[in-house]
Each structure stands twice: as C-alpha cells, then as structure tokens.
Scaffold this motif. Structure first.
Motif: not given
Lengths: 242, 421, 471
Positions: C355, C366, C390, C393, C398
């Motif tokens: 990310p 990403k 994650a 992002i 996300a």
C-alpha cells in the motif's frame, strides 16, 4: 451586463407564498440578485421596491424575515418607511431592526429613535440596543432619561450609554441612582466611558470616573463582582497616572 | 479557588430556593470535600459551573469535574435531558445531590460562590454569556468558535481585560494536534513563512426547516436568545457535529458553519504555526471560480503572509513546506532562521489544566481570548467575502472594512430583544 | 485626591498584616512615575491575586528606567513571601527585557527558593542573559528535576553569538559526566544551528553509547549531505540492537526526508562504495531502505550471485526497499522461491510495500496488489499484517475490502484495527458516512480490543482520537 429583472418574477412569487418548510430553492435567485445589486442602483431600487411590497402585504412571518435579512444587506432610505411600520409589532420588531440597525441612512436612525419613544417593554430595549449598535449619539439624551425607570430598560439604557461613550452619556450615568443589576450595568458603562476617554487622551475625565468607582466599591469588596470592579478601577487609575 | 467557603456553603444551602434551580439538598461536607492526600481541601479548589452541557459541554464538564482542584457545583442547560444528565454526573462523582441545575444562565452567574464557568452553548450565545460572566467576576473557559460576528470579539476582550478575568478559548487541538507543522515553523528550520493553505468546509447557511411542535424538554425562547425567532425544529437545534444541515452548526443564525467550527482548529493551528497570533488580516481577496476549481478566498496579513481557504489545487509536498493531514500546508522560503521556543500550556491536564492554572495564578491562558478572537477574525472575513463575492480591506483599528458600507453591515447583526451587546 | 491616597483607601484592608503602607513623606522622588512605582510595589506586596496582573502589566510595559528594574529585582523580588508572587514578578521582569534585572534574578536561580521560583528565575536568565551566563545554567543542569529541566530549556532558549560555541566546547570535554553531555547534545539539537553540526557528528562516534545514540538521533533531524559520512561512521560504531536500529533510522531519514535528501543519498552511496567488504555488508540493509537505481544495481548483482550468503544479503536488501517499484520483482521471486525462509522474507517485503505511495500506483492499483498479495499469504499472521497495512490506502474501496475479514475470527482483530484506522480520516469517513457507521457498528460487536472500541465509539459521534506518541 444589466440584470434581467424578469428572471426575478417567479422567485418573488415563490417568496410571497413561502413559509418555513416550503421549497426555498424557488427564490434562491434573489440571493444572487442581492449580491449583484452592489454597484447597480437600478437593480437595488427594484429589489427594495419588491421587498417593500412583501413587507406591506399579508406575507408570512418567514417571508418578512427573509426580506429583512436581505434589506440588512442592501436596504437604503427607500426601505426605511416599510421597515419602520413593523417596529411596534411583537412578531416583526426584531427583524425590522435586523435591517434598520445595519442601514447607514440617517432615516433609519430617525425611525428607531421615533419608535424608542413609542414602544414599551422589551421592544423598547430592542430600540435601545440597535441605536447603541449604530453608535447613534443623538439618542443619548433619550436613552439617558431611561436610567431611572423600569429596571430592565434602565439596565439596557446603561449598556447602550456604555457603548456610545460620549461625555453626555458619562454624565447621565454618573448622576443615576440605582441598585442591583442596573447599578452593575451603570458601573460597567462608566468603566467603558473611562476607557474611551483615556484612549482619547482625556485623563482627567477618566480619572474622575475611576476614582468615583474605586471609592464606591470600598476597601473590602465582598463579592466576585465587586472584586472585579475594584480590579477595573485600579487598573484604570494606574493607566491614568503614568 | 473559593475565597469564602463559609459563604459558599451558606449559599449552597439555599441554592434550590432560587427560581429555576432544581436542587434543594442541604450541603454536607463529604470526605471528598474535605480533601485528602491528593485532593486539595474544598476551600482551595476552583468552584465551577457549566453552561451548555450537551455534546462538547459534556466533554468539558468531564474534564473539569475529574480534576481534584475543581469543585463542580452547578449546571445550566435549556434542555432537561442535558441538564439532568449533567447534574447526575456531578452528584454521582461527589456522592451527594448538591449540584444545582439551572435553565437560565443568569441565575448561575448570579451565584457568588462560583469562581469560574465553562460555556459550550451554540455560538450565538458566546459573547453575551462571556461578557456577563466577566462582569460578575467569573473566569471563563469558552468553547470554540468563540465569536459569531466580528463586532463581538473586541467587546469580549475588553470585558476580560477590564475586570482582570481569565478567559480561555476552547480549541484543545491548536497546541496538541498540529505539532508537526508548529515545531518546524517555530524552530526556524523552514525559514520565513510565505503562505498557508487551509482546507476546511465553508460558511453556514440559512435555515428554512419546517415548524415542529416544541417539545416540553426545551426552553425554546432561551435556546434562541438573541437569534431571530424561528419555529422549533429538532434539526435546527441538534448539537451534533455535522455542518451540512440538521445541526445548529450548519445555520447562519447560530454558527459560522464548518469554516468556523473545524476552522477554529485548522486556522488556529496554522495561525499558531505561522505565529500570526497577534495579527488580523488587512486584506481579503475573493477569487472567482475558474477552470482550476471553485471560488476561494485569500487573506493577507500585515507581514505579507497569505492564507488561502480551499485554494483549488491539491495540497502536495513541496520543498520548504510542512503539512498537516491534507488540511494545512505551510510554504516558507527555506532560508533557515533563528528559532524560538514554542509556548505551551501551564499546569497539568492540557488546555483544561492550563485554564485552571491561570485561574489560580491570574496569568493569561494559552488560547487567551485575544488569540481566539484574532484567530476567528480570518474565517469570519472569509465568510463575508464569500457572501458578497468580492474582495475587501480591513482596518483593524476601526474594526471596519474600508470603503465598503455593505460589508460593514455584516460585521454584526441586531440581537433579538431583550438581549443587548 | 492623589493616586496613592485614592488607592490606599482600598489597599488598606489587603495590606494590613502583610506590609505596612509606606508614608507618603518617605517617597524618595515624588514624581508621577515614582508614585506609580510605589503603588505597583504595594499591589505586588499585597499578595492579592486579583491585583497581581494589574501590577505586572505595569512592570511589563510601564515604569521606564533601569532604576525601577533594579529595585524590583533586587529589593522587591527577594522579599515577596508567596512563590506565586515571585514567579509572576520574574515572568514580568523577563518580558520587561531590561538586563538590569539579571543580578537579582540570578541570585534566585542559584538560591534555595521554592522550585517554581527557581524555575521562573532560570527562565528569566534565559530571556535576559547571554553567553556569559551559560556556565551558570550548565551548573544547574545536574540540579534537581525542576532546576535541571529549566536549565535545559534555558540553554535552548538563551540567545547570543557566543552561546553555541561554549556549548560545543562543553560537549567536547570528555571529563564531563555522560548524562550532562547527552543533555548538551539535545540542547544543541534543539538550538538548530548548522555551525554546531560538526560537534554532533563528532559525538556520533563517541566511546560512550548514550552520547552516540543522542547524537545520531539529533543528526537524523538536522543532518544533510555533509553529515552523511560522519553518520555512516556513527552507524558502524553503533552496537547491534536498539542503538543500531535507531542509528539506521536516523541515517535513512537524512537520505529520504531531510533537506537535500538526494545529495545525502548520493553521499551515502559514495561512502558505501569506498567501504571495505565487511562494512559494506553491514551498511547494505540500511542503504536498501534509501533505494535508488544505483543501489538496485548492487542489490540485483547480489541476488544473481551463486554465493548463497551474497544472494541472501541481496534478498534482504530487496525486502527492505522503500517503495512499491519492486513489486513485480518481489512477485516473481516469490513465485520462484523454493526455500520457505526466502519466501517469507520476500513476502514480508511485499506486504510492507503493497500500500505504500510510490508515485506510480493509484489507490485502486495498490488495493489490487494487496488482493494479489493476500492470495500468496499462507499464514494468518501474514494475512493479519496485510489487512492492517491495507488501511494505508485511504479509500472506501479499502474499507469494503477489509470489512468482510471482520467475520473471520482469526483475522477479525486485524480487520477491526484496519477499519478504525480508515475511519480515523475524517474526510474519508464523512464522505462515506453510512458505510462507515455500519462498519464501526460491526467492529463494536466483534472486537475485544479496548482501544479499538474507544476509537470506534469516538468516530461514530464525529470525535477524533489522539494517537499515542511514539517513544
């Protein structure tokens, strides 16, 4: 480019029928017209004319309120008469002042001063408030004469004189006899007058007020308020001394 | 601190007999009131009350109530729910029923046993209440945004200074959240600051919500106070933190909208970082919408620093710049210069501790009312420029816009009788 | 009525028992200024807290003249009974900016006064003093907590061209106790003067580990290309473990974040290339965190080496790469890896960079890389780490990706943490209010982590959350 007045017909019709909860987007173009009236005397006059009609007819409180908000932004002497009609109204007095207080024309001050002598109770306080906010020194004698009457009006009068801060205002305050909330408001207003005199270089006038308040509060103030007043008086005395 | 504990206790005995007060329990000195190893005796504590106890007021109350050097004695709110909740919290903390509860703030301010108040009402009440508190000799912790109009600020400063009161603004974030931009600026590391970009929501809007039946648990007249009369609607007076409608923070009669609400934090942090604390802008530039984006407004300060509100270009890292979470970007000339120590809070416990410490020492708090007023001046001017869609010049001494009579009409607004400023 | 007489009326009650009001006849100079001065002194001596700011306002901005300054500092100040009156007068004298107050203030700084008074006096010395006062302040560094901390702050704040040279000389004095020298490193760092950087570079290879560590930390904030060779020496001198990790972080900061970072990175590479093989082996993992094409060439050379130790060094370096430009290479190597340890090493690198901002991948790309990486994970520990990453992002996509994992017991806590991390960003949260409200409700019914619960509750009502400061 000249504003197309025809585009305002439908919005003004919608505004006339407006009440809280109905669609305000329908008269939103009037907002833009009010902004566009800056530097456009013809548009301004036309808007004032249409606003005046709405104030005079049986439109809702919500409509009149909207109109007063807009006249606060662009109103001139041309709108004073229509607005002044509403000053004695319990429902509309405030919003009428909302406009008149902000309109620089001397006719607006005159309308407020006239109403000051006619309305009673909280409406009178409203007139006092707006005249003070306008810095209307011509109203000092009338407002000064209210220091000895109804306590709420007297307190408001003191507040106003503390905003106007003329020598005549200070003299009226110095001669007033009161207690409780009115006395507190008078003391505050006198302190405000003293600050103004000091800022203008009249140390003697400022000192006289500070000394008088200093003596009145006494050597052993009992309450928070009295202690605060003592601080104000001493601070002022020091400022006048150096 | 209580200077006359006997008087206070005497007053507390009869507090419930005053109109509007909801509590009449006799005052009993509990073990907590007497103090222990970590708690000062009651006579050395700051006696406090709170006005506006919902939402932020509740948080402020918690912070003051949980301090050992504060004795919390009264709450005031025009809503039954918040008033009762605030009182119950205090009573629960002290194990008694002594906390007085008021609908009308004037009754709370009339109590001479109270040294200081915290105020977290909607913004249209801030100036009137703060000035009244100063006149009654009380110190004030006032939630941000401290002012609703430009005229109010100088009057609030004058009242605080006149009576020697400690008046702290209430943005806890200014010192605590923006260190990432404050430290490089104050250290001199990035050089002389040239401009600030602040990304935050816009001004408040008119409210045309329909009338609803006024519920019995709110004193609607007192909620409105100096604001224009409007019919009750729950969305008009909801204290939630939204600014897009359905909360008082959204509407022009009660708030400056996101521009002054979150703006008090972001402008506060940026102005602190750039140390514009003692300045007010002298020019406001309205920039019309273009193909780059929507209209935006820029402020120019007397030292040449420019502050842009929502300038339509992405905030991106640039050389000699510092940024805060995409909300603030500060650009400097990169010529490192001598730094200066960053001011901080006094006392312990963040901005609340700072206020209480200053109540004791009589020093000026971190967000002294003058800093708060100067901070809020910018957002208020920006709102006026958006409203008029034109550029303006500001004369700080006169507290007026130069040569624009219509703009000066927006410096203040008439208050509904009987309220006067 | 004279000013003093007028004020005496209200002062009488306060003054009784504290200090007798001086008779008017005793005024040495019956001028308006002297009269105001005496009144101010009376107010200060009265101990009346309400009147204190009134008096101090005059001390700060009125009563012109050194004579008044000296009298306040040498006669009034030491005689005050309440510490709060003394600290207030000290602060006002500091703001008055008249050096005539220094002797009186220094006497209190050195004396046995209340800690708050000593602290205020030390601050006063900093405000009014100069280089000649540095020895006094240094002597107070080792005092009790209050004096020591105040002296430290004063040495940061005190101005004058000769101040820093004196501090540098003191730092170079190896006979001084190490804690004092560590404090001096911190003071020089906070003074942020480029002329003192060579002294910090020298301290980075000091025999004492605490001084080395403090110097490297300071250089991490202040350093530029010129300091890199010295910092490389400092890195090589650092002991394995925390000291080395911190030193590495400082050097990477200089080469990736600070002013002239590109030149700093080039200087690091030059220094690396000039080092002997064993030093190069030690420096390569740090150099890899800086990145760049030249370093990549070195890393690729090592990965291609038939020597397994060399290859492992190259793979380790690759896994520490600072951006996602190496994603394809990592994916390729993971796909081909036959050694489980090698695979884990590379997968760890991929999880870290997936990310990361690298100026080539947009948020959707990403997220696609995160999804691709998830498929390569074989252990929940790896999956959990990826879910937490994650949240870097910051898109609603996300959130939509992470949210279903809240239902998987073994990954629920990581997913919950990721959700609140995403919700932390107000604009993202407010722009997708409904989805976030539902997600936060789900978090609240799942997580057992008290901090996550607190955060979720805060975000739901529009409040923020204060991230704990890293040590």
């Amino acid at each position: 480019m000249a504003f197309d007045l025809a585009t305002l017909d439908a919005p003004f019709t919608a505004l006339k029928a407006f009440n809280w909860g109905s669609d305000a987007n329908a008269f939103k173009p009037i907002d833009a017209a009010v902004v566009a009236a800056h530097g456009d005397a013809a548009l301004r006059a036309e808007l004032e004319k249409r606003f005046g009609q709405l104030l005079a007819d049986d439109s809702s409180r919500a409509t009149k309120e909207y109109v007063c908000r807009k006249l606060a932004m662009i109103g001139t002497s041309a709108s004073v008469s229509a607005l002044a009609t509403l000053l004695p109204s319990e429902d509309h007095s405030h919003m009428s002042r909302f406009a008149l207080e902000r309109i620089g024309a001397p006719e607006a001050a005159e309308a407020l001063r006239t109403a000051l002598g006619k309305v009673e109770g909280t409406l009178k306080i409203g007139m006092i408030s707006s005249l003070a906010a306008r810095g209307d020194k011509a109203s000092v004698p009338a407002i000064g004469g209210m220091l000895g009457g109804d306590a709420k009006i007297a307190a408001a009068a003191a507040e106003a004189l503390g905003t106007l801060r003329t020598p005549e205002a200070a003299a009226a305050l110095a001669g007033a006899k009161a207690d409780g909330d009115v006395a507190a408001a008078i003391t505050d207003a006198r302190l405000a007058c003293a600050e103004s005199f000091l800022a203008k270089g009249d140390r003697a006038a400022a000192k006289a007020i500070y000394e008088s308040i200093n003596a009145a509060v006494g050597a052993e103030p009992k309450t928070h308020r009295e202690r605060a007043v003592r601080v104000a008086a001493k601070r002022g005395l020091l400022a006048t001394a150096e | 601190m209580s200077r006359r504990p006997t008087t206070r206790r005497g007053f507390l005995k009869t507090a419930g007999t005053t109109a509007g007060a909801a509590v009449a329990a006799p005052y009993v000195i509990t073990s907590k009131a007497l103090g222990d190893a970590t708690t000062p005796p009651a006579s050395d504590r700051i006696v406090m009350g709170g006005i506006g106890i919902g939402n932020m007021g509740s948080g402020d109350q918690n912070n003051f109530l949980n301090r050992n050097d504060v004795q919390y004695v009264a709450v005031c709110d025009v809503r039954t729910k918040w008033r009762d909740g605030g009182k119950n919290k205090v009573d629960g903390k002290y194990g008694n029923k002594d906390c007085a509860a008021y609908v009308d703030f004037r009754e709370l301010l009339a109590r001479d046993d109270i040294d200081a108040v915290h105020i977290a009402t909607p913004d249209h009440w801030h100036a009137i209440m703060t000035i009244a508190a100063c006149r009654s000799g009380k110190d004030v912790y006032l939630q941000k945004p401290e002012t609703l109009t430009l005229r109010e600020g100088p009057l609030m400063i004058a009242a605080a200074r006149r009576y020697g009161r400690v008046v702290s603004g209430g943005s806890q974030r200014v010192l605590e959240d923006y260190r990432g931009i404050v430290n490089p600026c104050w250290s001199g590391q990035i050089g002389t600051i040239k401009s600030l970009d602040i990304s935050v929501g816009g001004p408040s809007m008119p409210c045309y919500l329909p009338a609803q039946p006024t519920p019995p648990d709110i004193d609607w007249e007192l909620w409105l106070g100096p604001a224009p009369w409007e019919p009750y609607n729950s969305g008009r007076c909801d204290g939630n933190f939204g600014t897009g409608g359905g909360s008082w923070r959204s509407y022009i009669d009660y708030s400056g909208g996101s521009l002054t609400d979150w703006g008090a934090h972001h402008f506060g942090g940026a102005i602190f970082a750039a140390d514009l604390r003692e300045l007010q802008p002298n020019a406001v530039t309205f920039n019309s919408a273009s193909d780059k984006g929507g209209a935006y407004v820029s402020l120019t300060y007397p030292n040449g620093v420019e502050v842009h509100h929502n300038r339509p270009q992405p905030l991106r890292p640039e050389k000699h710049s510092v940024a805060h979470q995409g909300a603030i970007q500060i650009l400097a000339d990169g010529q490192a210069k001598e730094g200066k120590p960053v001011p901080s809070y006094k006392g312990q416990g963040g901005i609340y501790g700072d206020f209480i410490d200053c109540v004791k020492t009589r020093e000026k708090p971190f967000r002294d009312i003058e800093l708060a007023v100067n901070t809020m001046t910018g957002p208020h001017m920006i709102a006026i420029a958006y409203r008029l869609e034109r550029s303006l010049k500001w004369d700080r001494d006169a507290q007026q816009f130069t040569g624009d009579e219509e703009a000066n009409r927006l410096v203040d607004r008439a208050r509904r009788e009987p309220w006067i400023l | 009525m004279s000013l003093r007489r007028a004020l005496a009326v209200v002062c009488l009650g306060i003054l009784s028992g504290l200090t007798a009001p001086r008779p008017l006849a005793a005024d040495p100079a019956p001028t308006a200024s002297r009269e105001v001065f005496d009144t101010v002194v009376d107010l200060i001596r009265s101990g009346d807290a309400d009147m204190r700011p009134v008096a101090m306002e005059k001390v700060r901005k009125g009563l012109k003249g050194e004579e008044f300054t000296r009298e306040l500092a040498e006669k009034v100040l030491p005689g005050l009974k309440k510490p709060e009156d003394q600290t207030a007068l000290l602060a006002a004298l500091a703001d008055r900016a008249d050096r005539a107050a220094l002797p009186g203030i220094m006497a209190l700084a050195k004396g046995q006064a209340d800690a708050s008074v000593r602290t205020a006096a030390i601050r006063g010395v900093a405000a009014l003093g100069g280089a000649d006062d540095v020895p006094l302040l240094m002597s107070l560094l080792s005092g009790d907590n209050a004096s020591g901390e105040a002296a430290r702050g004063a040495l940061v704040a005190i101005r004058g061209t000769d101040v820093s040279p004196r501090l540098v000389t003191a730092l170079a004095d190896k006979d001084r106790p190490a804690p004092e020298r560590v404090a001096l490193v911190g003071i020089l760092a906070e003074r942020r003067e480029s002329a003192t950087l060579p002294a910090l570079v020298a301290a980075a290879i000091d025999p004492d580990a605490t001084i080395r560590a403090a110097a490297m930390k300071a250089l991490g904030t202040l350093g530029g290309p010129a300091e890199v060779p010295g910092m490389v020496a400092g890195l090589l001198a650092a002991q394995a473990g925390a000291e080395r990790n911190d030193a590495e972080r400082a050097l990477v900061l200089v080469c990736t974040q600070n002013r002239d970072k590109e030149e700093a990175a080039a200087a690091f590479l030059t220094r690396f290339q000039a080092a002997d093989p064993s030093a190069q082996e030690s420096l390569l993992p740090t150099l890899a965190r800086v990145g760049g094409p030249a370093v990549m060439k070195i890393v690729n050379g090592l990965i291609a080496s038939p020597d397994l130790a060399q290859r492992k060094l190259g793979l380790t370096a690759l896994s520490r790469w600072p951006d996602a430009t190496v994603k394809d290479q990592l994916l390729d190597l993971i796909g081909k890896a036959t050694d489980e340890e090698e695979r884990r090493l590379l997968l760890g690198g991929l999880i870290r960079i997936a990310p990361l901002p690298d100026n080539t991948l947009d948020p959707a790309q990403k997220l696609a890389l995160v999804e691709q990486t998830m498929k390569l994970c074989t252990r929940d520990e790896e999956r959990g780490r990826l879910l937490e990453r994650a949240s870097a992002i910051r898109t609603v996509d996300a959130l939509r990706y992470v949210l279903p994992y809240v239902d998987q017991p073994s990954l629920a806590e990581s997913a919950c943490l990721s959700v609140v991390e995403l919700a932390h960003h107000q604009k993202l949260r407010d722009g997708n209010k409904d989805e976030f409200m539902k997600a936060l409700d789900k978090v609240l019914t799942t997580t057992k982590n008290e901090e996550v619960i607190d955060r979720a509750n805060r975000y739901k009502v529009g409040k923020t959350w204060e991230r704990k400061k890293a040590k």
